[in-house]
Design a protein around this motif. Structure first.
Motif, short mmCIF file in Angstrom:
data_model
loop_
_atom_site.label_atom_id
_atom_site.label_comp_id
_atom_site.label_asym_id
_atom_site.label_seq_id
_atom_site.Cartn_x
_atom_site.Cartn_y
_atom_site.Cartn_z
N SER A 46 -7.91 -1.40 0.65
CA SER A 46 -8.24 -1.24 -0.77
C SER A 46 -7.93 0.17 -1.25
CB SER A 46 -9.73 -1.53 -0.98
OG SER A 46 -10.51 -0.49 -0.40
N PRO A 47 -7.76 0.36 -2.56
CA PRO A 47 -7.51 1.71 -3.08
C PRO A 47 -8.63 2.68 -2.73
CG PRO A 47 -7.01 0.06 -4.76
CD PRO A 47 -7.66 -0.67 -3.62
N GLU A 48 -9.86 2.21 -2.75
CA GLU A 48 -10.99 3.10 -2.46
C GLU A 48 -10.96 3.58 -1.01
OE1 GLU A 48 -11.55 0.62 -5.85
OE2 GLU A 48 -11.28 0.01 -3.75
N VAL A 49 -10.67 2.69 -0.09
CA VAL A 49 -10.59 3.09 1.31
C VAL A 49 -9.37 3.96 1.55
CG1 VAL A 49 -10.27 2.24 3.67
CG2 VAL A 49 -11.89 1.11 2.14
N LEU A 50 -8.25 3.62 0.95
CA LEU A 50 -7.03 4.41 1.11
C LEU A 50 -7.26 5.86 0.70
CD1 LEU A 50 -4.16 3.59 2.05
CD2 LEU A 50 -3.54 3.46 -0.36
N ALA A 51 -8.01 6.05 -0.38
CA ALA A 51 -8.27 7.41 -0.86
C ALA A 51 -9.12 8.22 0.11
CB ALA A 51 -8.96 7.34 -2.23
N ARG A 52 -9.89 7.55 0.98
CA ARG A 52 -10.74 8.26 1.95
C ARG A 52 -9.95 8.77 3.16
NH1 ARG A 52 -15.62 4.86 4.02
NH2 ARG A 52 -16.29 6.92 4.71
N LEU A 53 -8.84 8.13 3.46
CA LEU A 53 -8.18 8.38 4.74
C LEU A 53 -7.71 9.82 4.94
CD1 LEU A 53 -6.07 5.11 5.25
CD2 LEU A 53 -8.44 5.58 5.88
N PRO A 54 -7.07 10.47 3.94
CA PRO A 54 -6.60 11.84 4.19
C PRO A 54 -7.71 12.81 4.55
CG PRO A 54 -5.56 10.94 2.24
CD PRO A 54 -6.65 9.98 2.62
N GLY A 55 -8.84 12.70 3.86
CA GLY A 55 -9.96 13.61 4.15
C GLY A 55 -10.53 13.42 5.53
N LEU A 56 -10.40 12.22 6.07
CA LEU A 56 -10.90 11.92 7.41
C LEU A 56 -9.84 12.14 8.48
CD1 LEU A 56 -12.79 8.62 6.51
CD2 LEU A 56 -13.86 10.79 7.19
N GLY A 57 -8.60 12.39 8.05
CA GLY A 57 -7.52 12.55 9.00
C GLY A 57 -7.09 11.25 9.64
N LEU A 107 -3.98 -16.45 0.40
CA LEU A 107 -5.00 -15.77 -0.40
C LEU A 107 -4.67 -15.65 -1.88
CD1 LEU A 107 -5.95 -12.87 2.05
CD2 LEU A 107 -7.45 -14.74 1.31
N GLY A 108 -3.47 -16.04 -2.28
CA GLY A 108 -3.11 -16.00 -3.69
C GLY A 108 -2.18 -14.85 -4.04
N ASP A 109 -1.54 -14.98 -5.19
CA ASP A 109 -0.56 -13.98 -5.62
C ASP A 109 -1.20 -12.63 -5.91
OD1 ASP A 109 1.51 -15.80 -5.41
OD2 ASP A 109 1.39 -16.42 -7.52
N GLU A 110 -2.45 -12.64 -6.38
CA GLU A 110 -3.12 -11.36 -6.67
C GLU A 110 -3.31 -10.56 -5.39
OE1 GLU A 110 -7.27 -9.57 -8.56
OE2 GLU A 110 -6.85 -11.73 -8.67
N ALA A 111 -3.66 -11.23 -4.29
CA ALA A 111 -3.81 -10.54 -3.02
C ALA A 111 -2.48 -9.94 -2.57
CB ALA A 111 -4.33 -11.50 -1.96
N LEU A 112 -1.39 -10.67 -2.79
CA LEU A 112 -0.08 -10.15 -2.41
C LEU A 112 0.26 -8.91 -3.23
CD1 LEU A 112 2.54 -10.34 -0.84
CD2 LEU A 112 3.40 -11.93 -2.57
N ARG A 113 -0.07 -8.92 -4.51
CA ARG A 113 0.22 -7.74 -5.34
C ARG A 113 -0.53 -6.50 -4.85
NH1 ARG A 113 0.16 -11.66 -9.53
NH2 ARG A 113 -2.05 -11.27 -9.95
N ASP A 114 -1.69 -6.72 -4.24
CA ASP A 114 -2.49 -5.59 -3.76
C ASP A 114 -2.14 -5.19 -2.33
OD1 ASP A 114 -3.88 -5.61 -6.15
OD2 ASP A 114 -5.55 -6.81 -5.37
N ARG A 152 1.12 3.98 -2.90
CA ARG A 152 -0.16 4.65 -3.13
C ARG A 152 -0.57 5.47 -1.90
NH1 ARG A 152 -3.20 0.42 -4.38
NH2 ARG A 152 -2.73 0.54 -6.59
N ALA A 153 -0.29 4.97 -0.72
CA ALA A 153 -0.64 5.70 0.50
C ALA A 153 0.09 7.04 0.56
CB ALA A 153 -0.29 4.86 1.73
N PHE A 154 1.38 7.03 0.26
CA PHE A 154 2.13 8.28 0.23
C PHE A 154 1.59 9.22 -0.84
CE2 PHE A 154 5.79 5.95 2.31
CZ PHE A 154 5.84 6.76 3.44
N GLU A 159 12.30 -0.83 -0.89
CA GLU A 159 12.30 -2.00 -1.77
C GLU A 159 10.88 -2.44 -2.08
OE1 GLU A 159 14.28 -6.47 -2.09
OE2 GLU A 159 14.57 -5.27 -0.28
N TRP A 160 10.01 -2.44 -1.06
CA TRP A 160 8.62 -2.85 -1.27
C TRP A 160 7.92 -1.93 -2.25
CZ3 TRP A 160 6.34 -7.26 0.30
CH2 TRP A 160 4.96 -7.35 0.13
N MET A 161 8.22 -0.62 -2.15
CA MET A 161 7.60 0.36 -3.04
C MET A 161 8.14 0.27 -4.46
SD MET A 161 7.72 3.57 -0.38
CE MET A 161 7.21 4.82 -1.57
N GLY A 162 9.31 -0.33 -4.63
CA GLY A 162 9.93 -0.38 -5.94
C GLY A 162 10.32 0.99 -6.43
N ALA A 163 10.64 1.88 -5.48
CA ALA A 163 10.91 3.27 -5.83
C ALA A 163 12.39 3.47 -6.13
CB ALA A 163 10.49 4.18 -4.68
#
Length: 459
Positions: free
Chosen positions: A308-319, A340-347, A353-355, A383-387
């Motif tokens: 999740s976005p909330e957990v992802l945001a915690r990772l750098p501070g915890l190393g 799980l549905g298309d919404e789960a795939l979008r997330d 976001r991790a980078f 391609e996955w990042m759409g960058a």
């Protein structure tokens, strides 16, 4: 003042992408006794016996590090891959509780039944990956939990064979190992885990084979409805942890205890976790262990499909790092959506976001689930990042296959970039990847691979 050593090998006339702290580039480098002794000006270390290679415009990168690759298993079944078909191909195999590792052995004898077969598989993997420029990889799960396993590819005996090959100087890549005290893609018990932490390890040169920590399977994967999620699958279930326990609360407590035990023992912890709920439990347990006992190891999430976005945001501070496989995301995304549905795939697999958060991201293959060709998976990641293609994007993705895995290995002081004093692990490409779009990278050949100053592949 000690005069500089005369180089054994000089590469000149191309582009050297150092990936050092300043992302410096040069046109030449020199190697002596397995170590980089000069970057840029090499004339003062070039002697009559130096082998000088004219790069003719080619590019030199640090050796590629596939930080999640099952070496013995790859060597046993190649050219089969689980998602590419062949023996055991596809996701139809039922391995324990439904992970990414299909049933590749069927009802017959183990793939690796004796020392000779184990040795042959490991050496074969060396021959598979050297032409890809891969000089390091992580075996993510070898140990007593699989000593009675059906394949023989993940047992303690495989680790012993790695140590023997290292001692004999026969390995053509550096190997990092996580020990496994439960079943691959299957259950584990707190008692087995605690007992396994105290088991002795084979003695070997840690720059060749290094056992850094432990692997835990928190859950399975979404397509098999075995990832532990806050969402419900079509049948109304939401998965569960694979750690032993009668109910969710007991399983989560046992997982928490495992992570605390390993952390206090100074072990690195890599946890296979794909569901958002299992990832939350893992990160909470790691954070509690760090708070209670101080930082230790380079802990990381493996796969992290639904982080999740909330957990992802915690990772750098915890190393805490994230080791993910864009090739698997591309291949199995439709199956996740079906579960799980298309919404789960979008997330799912929020790599961009991790980078952006500064998470230590490692890209890897999980071979032989998919093939170990990192060039394809860098293209898949972009391609996955759409960058939009750019040199900055390519640098970021290449670092996730070089610098960041060296950090994960706890070895960034001596490998992962091209700097004087670091080991000469090198990958030579026919073209400079910074001049290319990621989609074009799979078409660029590897022309030379150097491990510890020794050429292990040359086109």
């Amino acid at each position: 003042m000690t005069p500089p050593k005369t180089a054994d090998l000089v590469l000149t006339g191309g582009t050297v992408l150092t990936f050092d702290g300043e992302d410096r580039e040069a046109t030449a480098l020199a190697v002596a006794d397995g170590t980089v002794v000069a970057v840029g000006d090499v004339d003062h270390v070039t002697g009559p016996d130096t082998r000088v290679v004219d790069l003719r415009g080619r590019a030199v990168l640090p050796g590629i590090n596939d930080s999640h690759l099952h070496g013995a298993w790859l060597g046993a079944i190649w050219p089969t891959t689980i998602l590419g078909g062949g023996m055991g191909g596809g996701m139809g195999g039922d391995t324990h509780d439904g992970g990414t590792h299909g049933d590749t052995d069927g009802p017959g004898a183990p793939l690796l039944a004796d020392a000779e077969a184990r040795r042959a598989a490991i050496l074969r993997t060396g021959r598979i990956i050297a032409p890809l420029g891969i000089t390091s990889y992580t075996e993510p799960g070898l140990g007593p939990g699989e000593d009675a396993g059906r394949t023989g590819c993940f047992s303690s005996a495989v680790l012993d064979e790695y140590a023997a090959l290292a001692d004999e100087g026969l390995l053509t890549a550096r190997v990092t190992v996580l020990r496994l005290f439960g079943e691959l893609d299957g259950p584990s018990t707190l008692a087995d885990f605690e007992r396994g932490l105290g088991a002795p390890l084979p003695s070997t040169d840690p720059r060749r084979v290094n056992v850094t920590g432990v692997k835990i399977f928190a859950d399975g994967i979404p397509p098999m409805r075995s990832a532990w999620t806050h969402r419900c699958y079509a049948d109304g279930t939401s998965g569960h942890l694979l750690v032993d326990g009668a109910q969710d609360a007991e399983r989560e407590a046992n997982l928490h205890r495992m992570i605390d035990l390993a952390h206090r023992a100074g072990a690195q912890i890599g946890v296979h976790a794909t569901g958002d709920r299992s990832i939350e439990a893992v990160v909470t347990a790691m954070a509690d262990a760090i708070a209670a006992h101080g930082p230790a190891g380079r802990h990381y999430l493996i796969h992290g499909d639904l982080v999740s976005p909330e957990v992802l945001a915690r990772l750098p501070g915890l190393g805490i790092g994230l080791n993910t496989q864009p090739g698997i995301a591309a291949a199995t995304g439709p199956w996740l959506a079906a579960a799980l549905g298309d919404e789960a795939l979008r997330d799912a697999w929020p790599l961009r976001r991790a980078f952006e958060h500064g998470v230590p991201v490692c890209l890897s293959s999980d071979a032989p689930v998919i093939e170990p060709d990192w060039r394809r998976w860098i293209a898949a990641a972009a391609e996955w990042m759409g960058a939009d293609p750019s040199p900055a994007l390519m640098r970021r993705l290449l670092r996730a296959y070089t610098v960041n895995p060296a950090r994960q290995d706890g070895a960034e002081a001596w490998k992962g970039s091209i700097e004087v004093g670091k080991v000469a692990d090198l990958c030579v490409l026919e073209a400079n990847p910074l001049d290319l779009a990621p989609a074009d990278l799979p078409h660029v050949a590897v022309s030379m691979t150097v491990l510890d100053g020794r050429t292990v592949f040359e086109a």
